[in-house]
Design a protein around this motif. Structure first.
Motif, PDB file in Angstrom:
ATOM      1  N   ALA A   2      19.876 -59.329 -45.722  1.00 51.98           N
ATOM      2  CA  ALA A   2      19.379 -59.138 -44.362  1.00 51.98           C
ATOM      3  C   ALA A   2      20.315 -59.793 -43.355  1.00 51.98           C
ATOM      4  N   ASN A   3      20.444 -59.131 -42.220  1.00 53.57           N
ATOM      5  CA  ASN A   3      21.251 -59.695 -41.143  1.00 53.57           C
ATOM      6  C   ASN A   3      20.383 -60.669 -40.362  1.00 53.57           C
ATOM      7  N   ASN A   4      20.724 -61.961 -40.412  1.00 52.46           N
ATOM      8  CA  ASN A   4      19.907 -62.983 -39.774  1.00 52.46           C
ATOM      9  C   ASN A   4      19.928 -62.907 -38.261  1.00 52.46           C
ATOM     10  N   ASP A   5      20.858 -62.104 -37.694  1.00 56.09           N
ATOM     11  CA  ASP A   5      20.917 -61.938 -36.254  1.00 56.09           C
ATOM     12  C   ASP A   5      20.115 -60.728 -35.776  1.00 56.09           C
ATOM     13  N   SER A   6      19.485 -59.992 -36.690  1.00 54.29           N
ATOM     14  CA  SER A   6      18.683 -58.838 -36.298  1.00 54.29           C
ATOM     15  C   SER A   6      17.502 -59.293 -35.452  1.00 54.29           C
ATOM     16  N   ARG A   7      17.213 -58.536 -34.417  1.00 50.92           N
ATOM     17  CA  ARG A   7      16.129 -58.881 -33.482  1.00 50.92           C
ATOM     18  C   ARG A   7      14.899 -58.043 -33.805  1.00 50.92           C
ATOM     19  N   PHE A   8      13.765 -58.716 -33.940  1.00 49.17           N
ATOM     20  CA  PHE A   8      12.525 -58.040 -34.312  1.00 49.17           C
ATOM     21  C   PHE A   8      11.452 -58.237 -33.255  1.00 49.17           C
ATOM     22  N   ALA A   9      10.643 -57.202 -33.081  1.00 54.16           N
ATOM     23  CA  ALA A   9       9.439 -57.292 -32.264  1.00 54.16           C
ATOM     24  C   ALA A   9       8.258 -57.436 -33.221  1.00 54.16           C
ATOM     25  N   VAL A  10       7.581 -58.567 -33.159  1.00 53.39           N
ATOM     26  CA  VAL A  10       6.424 -58.825 -34.011  1.00 53.39           C
ATOM     27  C   VAL A  10       5.168 -58.477 -33.221  1.00 53.39           C
ATOM     28  N   LEU A  11       4.457 -57.451 -33.667  1.00 48.47           N
ATOM     29  CA  LEU A  11       3.254 -56.972 -33.001  1.00 48.47           C
ATOM     30  C   LEU A  11       2.075 -57.118 -33.954  1.00 48.47           C
ATOM     31  N   ILE A  12       1.070 -57.894 -33.557  1.00 48.70           N
ATOM     32  CA  ILE A  12      -0.046 -58.251 -34.444  1.00 48.70           C
ATOM     33  C   ILE A  12      -1.353 -57.663 -33.927  1.00 48.70           C
ATOM     34  N   ASP A  13      -2.088 -57.019 -34.797  1.00 53.54           N
ATOM     35  CA  ASP A  13      -3.404 -56.476 -34.488  1.00 53.54           C
ATOM     36  C   ASP A  13      -4.448 -57.543 -34.842  1.00 53.54           C
ATOM     37  N   ALA A  14      -4.917 -58.289 -33.850  1.00 50.27           N
ATOM     38  CA  ALA A  14      -5.837 -59.406 -34.098  1.00 50.27           C
ATOM     39  C   ALA A  14      -7.175 -58.942 -34.643  1.00 50.27           C
ATOM     40  N   ASP A  15      -7.529 -57.680 -34.415  1.00 48.93           N
ATOM     41  CA  ASP A  15      -8.807 -57.162 -34.903  1.00 48.93           C
ATOM     42  C   ASP A  15      -8.824 -57.000 -36.418  1.00 48.93           C
ATOM     43  N   ASN A  16      -7.627 -56.930 -37.031  1.00 52.35           N
ATOM     44  CA  ASN A  16      -7.552 -56.654 -38.470  1.00 52.35           C
ATOM     45  C   ASN A  16      -6.876 -57.759 -39.285  1.00 52.35           C
ATOM     46  N   ILE A  17      -6.413 -58.812 -38.633  1.00 50.62           N
ATOM     47  CA  ILE A  17      -5.664 -59.857 -39.343  1.00 50.62           C
ATOM     48  C   ILE A  17      -6.239 -61.229 -39.006  1.00 50.62           C
ATOM     49  N   SER A  18      -6.385 -62.073 -40.019  1.00 49.75           N
ATOM     50  CA  SER A  18      -6.902 -63.432 -39.826  1.00 49.75           C
ATOM     51  C   SER A  18      -5.799 -64.361 -39.333  1.00 49.75           C
ATOM     52  N   ASN A  19      -6.173 -65.331 -38.512  1.00 52.74           N
ATOM     53  CA  ASN A  19      -5.186 -66.287 -37.988  1.00 52.74           C
ATOM     54  C   ASN A  19      -4.625 -67.205 -39.068  1.00 52.74           C
ATOM     55  N   ARG A  20      -5.254 -67.259 -40.218  1.00 50.95           N
ATOM     56  CA  ARG A  20      -4.750 -68.135 -41.296  1.00 50.95           C
ATOM     57  C   ARG A  20      -3.424 -67.639 -41.867  1.00 50.95           C
ATOM     58  N   TYR A  21      -3.056 -66.395 -41.556  1.00 55.14           N
ATOM     59  CA  TYR A  21      -1.808 -65.845 -42.080  1.00 55.14           C
ATOM     60  C   TYR A  21      -0.619 -66.066 -41.151  1.00 55.14           C
ATOM     61  N   ILE A  22      -0.815 -66.664 -39.997  1.00 48.44           N
ATOM     62  CA  ILE A  22       0.237 -66.656 -38.976  1.00 48.44           C
ATOM     63  C   ILE A  22       1.520 -67.336 -39.445  1.00 48.44           C
ATOM     64  N   LYS A  23       1.415 -68.475 -40.130  1.00 48.82           N
ATOM     65  CA  LYS A  23       2.636 -69.163 -40.598  1.00 48.82           C
ATOM     66  C   LYS A  23       3.378 -68.292 -41.604  1.00 48.82           C
ATOM     67  N   LEU A  24       2.628 -67.664 -42.487  1.00 48.55           N
ATOM     68  CA  LEU A  24       3.239 -66.779 -43.478  1.00 48.55           C
ATOM     69  C   LEU A  24       3.938 -65.605 -42.798  1.00 48.55           C
ATOM     70  N   ILE A  25       3.322 -65.057 -41.771  1.00 42.28           N
ATOM     71  CA  ILE A  25       3.912 -63.933 -41.033  1.00 42.28           C
ATOM     72  C   ILE A  25       5.248 -64.332 -40.425  1.00 42.28           C
ATOM     73  N   MET A  26       5.264 -65.464 -39.739  1.00 41.82           N
ATOM     74  CA  MET A  26       6.485 -65.908 -39.073  1.00 41.82           C
ATOM     75  C   MET A  26       7.559 -66.322 -40.083  1.00 41.82           C
ATOM     76  N   ASP A  27       7.148 -66.916 -41.195  1.00 40.86           N
ATOM     77  CA  ASP A  27       8.113 -67.294 -42.237  1.00 40.86           C
ATOM     78  C   ASP A  27       8.769 -66.053 -42.844  1.00 40.86           C
ATOM     79  N   GLU A  28       7.963 -65.020 -43.091  1.00 40.80           N
ATOM     80  CA  GLU A  28       8.484 -63.806 -43.712  1.00 40.80           C
ATOM     81  C   GLU A  28       9.453 -63.074 -42.789  1.00 40.80           C
TER      82      GLU A  28
END
Length: 266
Positions: A2-28
């Protein structure tokens, strides 16, 4: 890689995802590149989303308010899709991370990929196959979260031996604990094994050897949800070794460089 300089837009659907996953999401997503957009969508007047309040501040997430105009309809999806297209046409990102377990984002993922975007999907095991297949890669948040928790658990120290009591007590049969059904990835181990056979046969060299990195890349292209962590492993080579299908050969070009690992069918 993976290119570590790639820019990503992280879009989260709060209605379907628990906040307990947030660290895992950002780490991934940090393994894929840099999250330049971090937006989360929901009706923030809804008391069920109050658990996200602290998480938003700690992770610099921009909450996007979307009122539920009609009962039973999810207005959040429309707002997230519109923003995704606006970001796409801005030309400011190289990829998207769509976090939801909702099949309504299937067409969005496909459309973004048509425009040359890398689309990383994240959701729970209940995510429909249509959305998973539309993504470049897909991460099961519940499976990865459980794997991380198991790694953090420390082995319990053995209890000190006690002297036998003077009076004998009638032994009681321990009650059987109810085992909760374990979530599994949509792509089963049997499917992975069959795919590995065909990949190695079709892409190996004249001596039937193939570089493990190539195996992993081809397998991920066929099955976006493939991740060795879904099966309890942290690296590809130990996973392949556990299948008892391959001979494994390790080469080192020089003392400083990394080892190259090759496999061929037994």
């Amino acid at each position: 890689m993976a290119n570590n300089d790639s820019r990503f837009a992280v879009l989260i659907d709060a209605d379907n995802i628990s906040n307990r996953y947030i660290k895992l999401i950002m780490d991934e997503i940090s393994k894929e590149g840099i999250a330049t957009y971090k937006r989360i969508y929901g009706d923030w007047t809804n008391p069920s989303l109050i658990s996200w309040k602290t998480t938003l501040v700690e992770n610099s997430l921009l909450p996007i308010q979307q009122y539920s105009y009609t009962t039973g309809k999810n207005s959040t999806d429309s707002a997230m899709i519109i923003d995704a297209m606006d970001i796409l046409y801005s030309g400011s990102v190289d990829g998207f991370c769509l976090v939801s377990s909702d099949s309504d984002f299937t067409r969005l993922a496909a459309r973004l990929r048509e425009s040359g975007m890398t689309v990383v999907g994240m959701g729970e095991s209940k995510t429909p196959n249509s959305f998973i297949a539309a993504c470049s890669s897909f991460k099961y948040l519940d499976l990865l979260s459980n794997a991380d928790e198991e790694e953090l658990e420390e082995p319990q120290k053995p209890a000190a031996k006690k002297k036998p009591a003077a009076q004998k007590k009638t032994p009681q049969k321990p009650a059987k604990a109810k085992e909760e059904p374990k979530e599994e990835p949509k792509t089963s181990l049997g499917t992975i094994r069959n795919a590995l056979r065909s990949i190695v046969r079709e892409n190996s060299d004249e001596d039937d050897w193939i570089f493990t990195g190539k195996v992993g890349n081809l397998l991920s292209k066929r099955y976006p949800d493939f991740d060795v962590r879904n099966f309890g492993f942290s690296k590809l080579t130990p996973f392949l070794d556990s299948l008892d299908m391959f001979e494994i050969r390790t080469e080192r070009k020089d003392n400083a460089g990394p080892s190259l690992v090759y496999v061929r069918l037994k």
